[in-house]
Scaffold this active site. Structure first.
Site, PDB file in Angstrom:
ATOM      1  N   LYS A 173       0.846  -1.197   0.000  1.00 23.42           N
ATOM      2  CA  LYS A 173       0.000   0.000   0.000  1.00 23.42           C
ATOM      3  C   LYS A 173       0.883   1.248   0.000  1.00 23.42           C
ATOM      4  O   LYS A 173       1.552   1.538   0.984  1.00 23.42           O
ATOM      5  CB  LYS A 173      -0.889   0.028   1.250  1.00 23.42           C
ATOM      6  CG  LYS A 173      -1.778   1.267   1.300  1.00 23.42           C
ATOM      7  CD  LYS A 173      -1.966   1.767   2.700  1.00 23.42           C
ATOM      8  CE  LYS A 173      -2.702   3.096   2.761  1.00 23.42           C
ATOM      9  NZ  LYS A 173      -2.221   4.155   1.875  1.00 23.42           N
ATOM     10  N   GLU A 248       9.018   1.387  11.431  1.00 22.26           N
ATOM     11  CA  GLU A 248      10.011   2.460  11.332  1.00 22.26           C
ATOM     12  C   GLU A 248       9.249   3.761  11.492  1.00 22.26           C
ATOM     13  O   GLU A 248       8.453   4.131  10.624  1.00 22.26           O
ATOM     14  CB  GLU A 248      10.719   2.416   9.971  1.00 22.26           C
ATOM     15  CG  GLU A 248      11.447   1.122   9.674  1.00 22.26           C
ATOM     16  CD  GLU A 248      12.558   0.808  10.655  1.00 22.26           C
ATOM     17  OE1 GLU A 248      12.976   1.701  11.414  1.00 22.26           O
ATOM     18  OE2 GLU A 248      13.005  -0.345  10.679  1.00 22.26           O
TER      19      GLU A 248
HETATM   20  P1  NAP Z   1       1.046   8.019   8.527  1.00 20.71           P
HETATM   21  O1  NAP Z   1      -0.312   8.566   8.718  1.00 20.71           O
HETATM   22  O2  NAP Z   1       1.656   7.247   9.613  1.00 20.71           O
HETATM   23  O3  NAP Z   1       1.012   7.185   7.160  1.00 20.71           O
HETATM   24  C1  NAP Z   1       1.991   6.250   6.752  1.00 20.71           C
HETATM   25  C2  NAP Z   1       1.309   5.157   5.955  1.00 20.71           C
HETATM   26  O4  NAP Z   1       0.369   4.469   6.778  1.00 20.71           O
HETATM   27  C3  NAP Z   1       0.507   5.670   4.763  1.00 20.71           C
HETATM   28  O5  NAP Z   1       0.577   4.734   3.727  1.00 20.71           O
HETATM   29  C4  NAP Z   1      -0.888   5.744   5.339  1.00 20.71           C
HETATM   30  O6  NAP Z   1      -1.908   5.741   4.396  1.00 20.71           O
HETATM   31  C5  NAP Z   1      -0.923   4.500   6.186  1.00 20.71           C
HETATM   32  N1  NAP Z   1      -1.935   4.502   7.225  1.00 20.71           N
HETATM   33  C6  NAP Z   1      -2.553   5.575   7.787  1.00 20.71           C
HETATM   34  N2  NAP Z   1      -3.410   5.154   8.728  1.00 20.71           N
HETATM   35  C7  NAP Z   1      -3.343   3.809   8.774  1.00 20.71           C
HETATM   36  C8  NAP Z   1      -3.986   2.804   9.543  1.00 20.71           C
HETATM   37  N3  NAP Z   1      -4.874   3.107  10.489  1.00 20.71           N
HETATM   38  N4  NAP Z   1      -3.658   1.510   9.335  1.00 20.71           N
HETATM   39  C9  NAP Z   1      -2.754   1.178   8.405  1.00 20.71           C
HETATM   40  N5  NAP Z   1      -2.125   2.093   7.638  1.00 20.71           N
HETATM   41  C10 NAP Z   1      -2.403   3.389   7.819  1.00 20.71           C
HETATM   42  O7  NAP Z   1       2.029   9.176   8.192  1.00 20.71           O
HETATM   43  P2  NAP Z   1       1.699  10.464   7.345  1.00 20.71           P
HETATM   44  O8  NAP Z   1       0.308  10.933   7.588  1.00 20.71           O
HETATM   45  O9  NAP Z   1       2.068  10.174   5.964  1.00 20.71           O
HETATM   46  O10 NAP Z   1       2.701  11.491   7.986  1.00 20.71           O
HETATM   47  C11 NAP Z   1       2.448  12.008   9.279  1.00 20.71           C
HETATM   48  C12 NAP Z   1       3.712  12.092  10.068  1.00 20.71           C
HETATM   49  O11 NAP Z   1       4.381  10.831  10.078  1.00 20.71           O
HETATM   50  C13 NAP Z   1       4.761  13.018   9.503  1.00 20.71           C
HETATM   51  O12 NAP Z   1       4.535  14.334   9.844  1.00 20.71           O
HETATM   52  C14 NAP Z   1       6.003  12.452  10.140  1.00 20.71           C
HETATM   53  O13 NAP Z   1       6.133  12.911  11.444  1.00 20.71           O
HETATM   54  C15 NAP Z   1       5.770  10.998  10.205  1.00 20.71           C
HETATM   55  N6  NAP Z   1       6.435  10.270   9.132  1.00 20.71           N
HETATM   56  C16 NAP Z   1       7.556   9.592   9.431  1.00 20.71           C
HETATM   57  C17 NAP Z   1       8.196   8.893   8.448  1.00 20.71           C
HETATM   58  C18 NAP Z   1       9.415   8.131   8.717  1.00 20.71           C
HETATM   59  O14 NAP Z   1      10.166   7.852   7.780  1.00 20.71           O
HETATM   60  N7  NAP Z   1       9.663   7.706   9.922  1.00 20.71           N
HETATM   61  C19 NAP Z   1       7.698   8.888   7.153  1.00 20.71           C
HETATM   62  C20 NAP Z   1       6.537   9.585   6.867  1.00 20.71           C
HETATM   63  C21 NAP Z   1       5.906  10.265   7.890  1.00 20.71           C
HETATM   64  P3  NAP Z   1      -2.519   7.114   3.820  1.00 20.71           P
HETATM   65  O15 NAP Z   1      -1.381   7.808   3.159  1.00 20.71           O
HETATM   66  O16 NAP Z   1      -3.535   6.630   2.867  1.00 20.71           O
HETATM   67  O17 NAP Z   1      -3.061   7.871   4.986  1.00 20.71           O
END
Ligand code: NAP
Ligand code: MG
Length: 481
Positions: A173, A248
């Site tokens: 995904k 991660e």
């Molecule tokens: P996120 O909400 O954690 O999303 C990451 C992935 O998980 C996306 O593919 C997302 O799908 C999916 N997802 C969301 N809710 C889920 C659920 N309940 N069950 C399973 N999968 C789910 O992160 P984000 O919204 O993209 O970013 C928010 C914050 O995350 C950033 O501001 C940053 O702090 C952090 N982040 C950290 C990293 C890292 O490398 N550690 C990378 C990205 C972001 P959708 O995109 O469809 O919502």
């Protein structure tokens, strides 16, 4: 193909042909593509396909799996420049950064394909005579890969390639902000001739796609990169089936700079690790902890570096920093900048806040906060944007204490010429990736990549543990005499 999922070897529209739009963060009026807004039923279909394809895929020799993945790697090499454009248009990073991401993915893929050719077990002498005891590593089954938008090509590659080489099948995904990049990765797999059902890609929401993958008992492992709150939710949901998770998550990565540091080296490393990809590396340096003898010079030099960064559309070769990835991300980062000011930190350059971001696009000018105190939000929470917080301390010991005084434990750096301080830092820094005189983001594919504390859980990715996560260990006793 754009508005399609890839399930059971076919490009298929979502139920009811539902789609969602992706927009260019450099110009939100520009729709970059339409993608399948998948239902739970679509996700279940992909899981069923991966589940069914597992038996035949695991039965293949590593050489056969290697042949397919090498073809995919070759296609990625050939398509590098075109995939880079998709990354820049969806994520906003500069074209040079996008190409760098693909080059890094190519190296990791190359390494993991080779790792999959040596699924090493052990032979162990045992007490009972005439018995051969050994261990083997076996694939787990169908696995789920849930990817973020900040490294939308490299992260799926880092997870999917070891999973597939080990003999697992995959339901992937992509993040909803970067679905087109996920489709490019999938296209390489499809065009390389990966057998039906072995690799499946489903675009759509965290709830309808991510949550369904995590909750399904046919999924035997989950590898996730993203935010800490979503990661915790995944671990809880996966616990119902005891599905192993590799998480991660976020970081609040410090760079300690001591009075005896090589200032040129420290400035160059911190400026890169703080502002590359608009501060959206999970290993970005977001806190500088400087001892007071060097702090004024360091701050002056970092300010000068910030002034030099030219923001603009990542497609323009003159651009040094693109926009942040999406309107929500811009709102979050701007809220942290306002919180820093409200808590009394000093913003540099001292422009008025409204002028830092733009309407109709997601640009945020790079900034640095000085006079930051340890409990401020900007010193404790992951901002994930071009914002650096500088804290000043009296001694190395004070710096060390502050470095560890956050919930996260992903990456850290120290800049010093003092061997004792450098090695004491290495001994006590509570992170998964630690560096001396190197930026907090530095990594190579043959070494593991992952965090501790609230930055991660489960076996790290990459290196040799990347493929270990996707295998089960079996111990065998054979009495032959
Ligand atoms: P996120 O909400 O954690 O999303 C990451 C992935 O998980 C996306 O593919 C997302 O799908 C999916 N997802 C969301 N809710 C889920 C659920 N309940 N069950 C399973 N999968 C789910 O992160 P984000 O919204 O993209 O970013 C928010 C914050 O995350 C950033 O501001 C940053 O702090 C952090 N982040 C950290 C990293 C890292 O490398 N550690 C990378 C990205 C972001 P959708 O995109 O469809 O919502
Ligand atoms: Mg989210």
């Amino acid at each position: 193909m754009q508005a399609c999922n890839y399930i059971q070897g076919q490009w298929k529209k979502a139920t009811g042909e539902k789609t969602f739009e992706q927009r260019n963060p450099a110009n939100l009026a520009e729709v970059t593509g339409e993608y399948a807004d998948s239902s739970q039923a679509d996700t279940l279909e992909a899981i069923a396909a991966a589940h069914e394809a597992f038996g035949p895929w695991r039965a293949k020799s590593p050489h056969e799996r290697q042949a397919v993945l090498k073809r995919a790697l070759q296609l990625i090499v050939e398509r590098r420049d075109q995939i880079a454009v998709t990354i820049t248009r969806e994520n906003g990073k500069t074209l040079a950064e996008s190409k760098g991401e693909i080059d890094s993915a190519i190296k990791e893929m190359d390494f993991q394909i080779a790792e999959g050719m040596r699924m090493i077990g052990k032979t162990i002498p045992v007490e009972i005579g005439g018995t051969l005891a050994y261990s083997t590593r076996e694939p787990r089954g169908a696995v789920g890969v849930i990817a973020p938008w900040n490294f939308p090509f490299n992260v799926p590659c880092r997870k999917c390639v070891p999973a597939l080489m080990a003999g697992n099948t995959v339901v992937f995904k992509p993040a909803s902000l970067t679905p087109g990049v996920g489709i490019e990765f999938t296209r390489a797999m499809a065009d390389a001739g990966i057998p039906k059902g072995v690799f499946n890609c489903v675009t759509g929401s965290g709830r309808n796609v991510g949550g369904v993958i995590v909750g399904d008992p046919r999924i035997k492992a989950i590898s996730f990169t993203g935010s800490t709150p979503v990661g915790k939710g995944i671990q809880k949901q996966a616990a119902d089936n005891l599905t192993p998770c590799q998480l991660e998550l976020g970081g609040k990565n410090p760079a300690i700079v001591l009075d005896d540091a090589d200032l040129d080296l420290a400035v160059a490393a911190i400026a890169k690790a703080a502002y590359a990809c608009a501060g959206q590396w999970c290993t970005s340096t977001s806190r500088v902890i400087a001892t007071k003898g060097i702090a004024p010079a360091l701050i002056a030099r970092l300010s000068a570096e910030i002034e030099k960064i030219q923001i603009g559309d990542g497609m323009d070769p003159k651009t040094g920093m693109g926009p942040v990835c999406g309107a929500e991300q811009k709102t979050n980062v701007m809220a942290y900048i306002r919180a820093g000011l409200a808590e009394g930190a000093k913003l540099q350059p001292g422009a008025d806040v409204a002028s830092l971001s733009t309407e109709g696009s997601c640009f945020i000018k790079p900034v640095m906060f000085t006079q930051v105190t340890p409990k401020m939000k900007i010193a404790q929470e992951e901002i994930f944007g071009p914002v650096l917080s500088v804290l000043t301390v009296d001694t190395f010991e004070d710096a060390m204490a502050l470095a560890n005084d956050v919930p996260f434990g992903l990456a850290s750096s120290i800049f010093t010429r003092n061997l004792s301080h450098a090695l004491t830092f290495m001994e006590n820094t509570h992170v998964g990736l630690a560096h001396v005189n190197i930026m907090s983001s530095y990594k190579e594919p043959q070494l593991e990549f992952g965090g501790v504390k609230e930055s991660g859980s489960g076996l790290p990715e990459a290196g040799t543990s990347g493929i270990h996560f996707f295998t089960e260990h079996k111990v065998c006793y054979v009495k032959y005499r």
